[in-house]
Design an enzyme around this catalytic site. Structure first.
Site, short mmCIF file in Angstrom:
data_model
loop_
_atom_site.label_atom_id
_atom_site.label_comp_id
_atom_site.label_asym_id
_atom_site.label_seq_id
_atom_site.Cartn_x
_atom_site.Cartn_y
_atom_site.Cartn_z
N LYS A 95 17.02 10.02 16.35
CA LYS A 95 17.51 9.49 15.08
C LYS A 95 16.47 8.53 14.48
CE LYS A 95 20.60 8.07 12.00
NZ LYS A 95 21.03 8.90 10.90
N GLY A 135 26.63 5.40 3.29
CA GLY A 135 25.72 4.32 2.91
C GLY A 135 25.47 4.32 1.41
N ASN A 136 25.60 5.50 0.78
CA ASN A 136 25.37 5.63 -0.65
C ASN A 136 26.45 4.96 -1.50
OD1 ASN A 136 26.65 8.13 0.60
ND2 ASN A 136 27.33 8.17 -1.52
N LYS A 188 29.74 15.30 9.72
CA LYS A 188 30.95 15.16 8.90
C LYS A 188 31.89 16.33 9.18
CE LYS A 188 28.44 12.97 5.12
NZ LYS A 188 28.42 11.68 5.80
N LYS A 203 28.31 7.34 12.11
CA LYS A 203 29.54 6.70 11.63
C LYS A 203 30.68 7.70 11.45
CE LYS A 203 29.92 7.26 6.80
NZ LYS A 203 29.19 8.52 6.77
P1 ADP Z 1 26.33 9.49 4.21
O1 ADP Z 1 25.56 8.22 4.03
O2 ADP Z 1 27.47 9.61 3.26
O3 ADP Z 1 26.72 9.75 5.65
P2 ADP Z 1 24.38 11.65 4.49
O4 ADP Z 1 23.07 11.62 3.76
O5 ADP Z 1 24.36 11.41 5.96
O6 ADP Z 1 25.33 10.63 3.72
O7 ADP Z 1 25.11 13.05 4.23
C1 ADP Z 1 25.27 13.56 2.92
C2 ADP Z 1 24.13 14.51 2.60
O8 ADP Z 1 24.28 15.73 3.35
C3 ADP Z 1 24.08 15.01 1.18
O9 ADP Z 1 23.43 14.10 0.32
C4 ADP Z 1 23.32 16.34 1.30
O10 ADP Z 1 21.96 16.15 0.95
C5 ADP Z 1 23.36 16.66 2.80
N1 ADP Z 1 23.79 18.01 3.16
C6 ADP Z 1 23.25 18.75 4.14
N2 ADP Z 1 23.82 19.92 4.28
C7 ADP Z 1 24.79 19.98 3.34
C8 ADP Z 1 25.76 20.96 2.99
N3 ADP Z 1 25.84 22.13 3.61
N4 ADP Z 1 26.62 20.68 1.97
C9 ADP Z 1 26.57 19.51 1.32
N5 ADP Z 1 25.65 18.51 1.60
C10 ADP Z 1 24.78 18.75 2.62
MG MG Z 2 25.36 10.04 7.28
#
Ligand code: ADP
Ligand code: MG
Length: 311
Positions: free
Chosen positions: A134, A16-17, A275, A213
């Site tokens: 969620k 989303g970013n 992820k 997603k």
């Molecule tokens: P997206 O919209 O890309 O799915 P998310 O916010 O769901 O983004 O996931 C990315 C976020 O995951 C990062 O901004 C970070 O704050 C968080 N995060 C949590 N645990 C970890 C980790 N172990 N390593 C890297 N990022 C992490």
């Molecule tokens: Mg996400």
């Protein structure tokens, strides 16, 4: 064999970013500007790879929900409709940005783009439906939260609606997507994790839920036979001890080792954990490459010099 048949298929899941930077207000002008960063790289990669783009919709669906709260003069819309709206909205934004980047490279004559409304089947008996977790949409005060017609949880930001996040089972349009990819179309699909539907015989019914997603993207990647699965987000990759002393970003990690880090709780639920789970699954099911990287580093991640790659 035609030239397009020889190209490898690259699926890029955009966070989303890619559109809304957490520090910005998120105007449409800002979203278009942010989107150029990953899309410019994808335009260049489109020469060598057949590309599928999936994307998140968290901030956008949140804004639509806020608009619903403030407008009582027309009938309210259920979540499935709002997810469909964001697929149209974001699909349009990605498609038009990519089209203009391809034109700059003078490649738009040969490459064709399509954004596809996508449903994703979930199981109505998925345990996620019995305990929605969620958080989505706007924040409410405690008083407002008491009068809402759906379950809410207290979060760090305030009271928010919570919905189920069931596991994706299959992408309804997988055959259409595969056909388009075989003809070297760039396909934008599974926005926001897809519109969640349950299936009874020959009928699909939309449900109030959101699908992660990254998990929907790996489901699609396996169903379509993707070669490279890349998850682009707002951090350089997956880290151990994230945001803690001893934080260390992983460069290359085996699926088995990544699995043990996942089990040890290094990756946060709802953000990095899905992820990792998706990337591990892709590799375990025979996918060639799975990489988690920043939206600024897609090019280098493909070259093998950035991001976290599950080997
Ligand atoms: P997206 O919209 O890309 O799915 P998310 O916010 O769901 O983004 O996931 C990315 C976020 O995951 C990062 O901004 C970070 O704050 C968080 N995060 C949590 N645990 C970890 C980790 N172990 N390593 C890297 N990022 C992490
Ligand atoms: Mg996400």
């Amino acid at each position: 064999m035609s030239n397009s048949k020889r190209k490898k298929i690259l699926l890029v899941a955009l966070g989303g970013n890619a559109l809304i930077n957490k520090k910005e207000q998120g105007t449409i002008a800002q979203q278009f500007k942010n989107l150029r960063v990953p899309v410019r790289q994808l335009a260049r990669l489109a020469e060598q790879y057949t590309i599928i783009i999936t994307h998140g919709n968290g901030p956008q669906v949140g804004n639509l929900m806020l608009q619903q709260e403030h407008c009582k003069s027309v009938p309210g819309l259920p979540l499935e409709i709002l997810v469909a709206q964001t697929q149209g909205q974001i699909g349009y934004m990605i498609e038009s940005t990519l089209d203009s980047e391809l034109m700059k490279l003078d490649r738009h004559h040969r490459l064709h783009l399509v954004s596809l409304i996508s449903y994703v089947v979930v199981d109505e008996n998925d345990p996620a439906f019995t305990r929605p977790t969620k958080p989505i949409g706007p924040c409410f005060t405690r008083e407002q939260a008491q009068n809402l017609p759906y379950p809410v949880h207290q979060t760090a930001k305030g009271y928010r609606r919570v919905v189920a996040s069931p596991a994706p089972i299959t992408i309804v349009e997988k055959r259409e997507i595969k056909r388009l990819v075989e003809q070297d179309f760039i396909v934008i699909c599974c926005g926001g994790g897809g519109i969640p539907v349950t299936r009874e015989k020959r009928t699909f019914t939309g449900v109030d839920a959101v699908i992660d997603k990254d998990l929907a993207s790996v489901c699609l990647a396996m169903e379509v036979g993707v070669n490279i699965f890349l998850i682009a987000t707002d951090v350089p990759g997956a880290a151990l001890n994230f945001a803690k002393p001893g934080q260390r970003f992983l460069r290359k990690v085996t699926a088995a080792r990544a699995q043990s880090y996942l089990a040890a709780g290094h990756f946060e639920a709802g953000s990095m954990a899905p992820k990792m789970e998706a990337a591990i699954k892709f590799r375990q099911h025979g996918g060639e490459r799975a990489i988690i990287c920043s939206i600024t580093d897609i090019d280098s991640a493909i070259k093998g010099t950035a991001g976290t790659e599950i080997t």
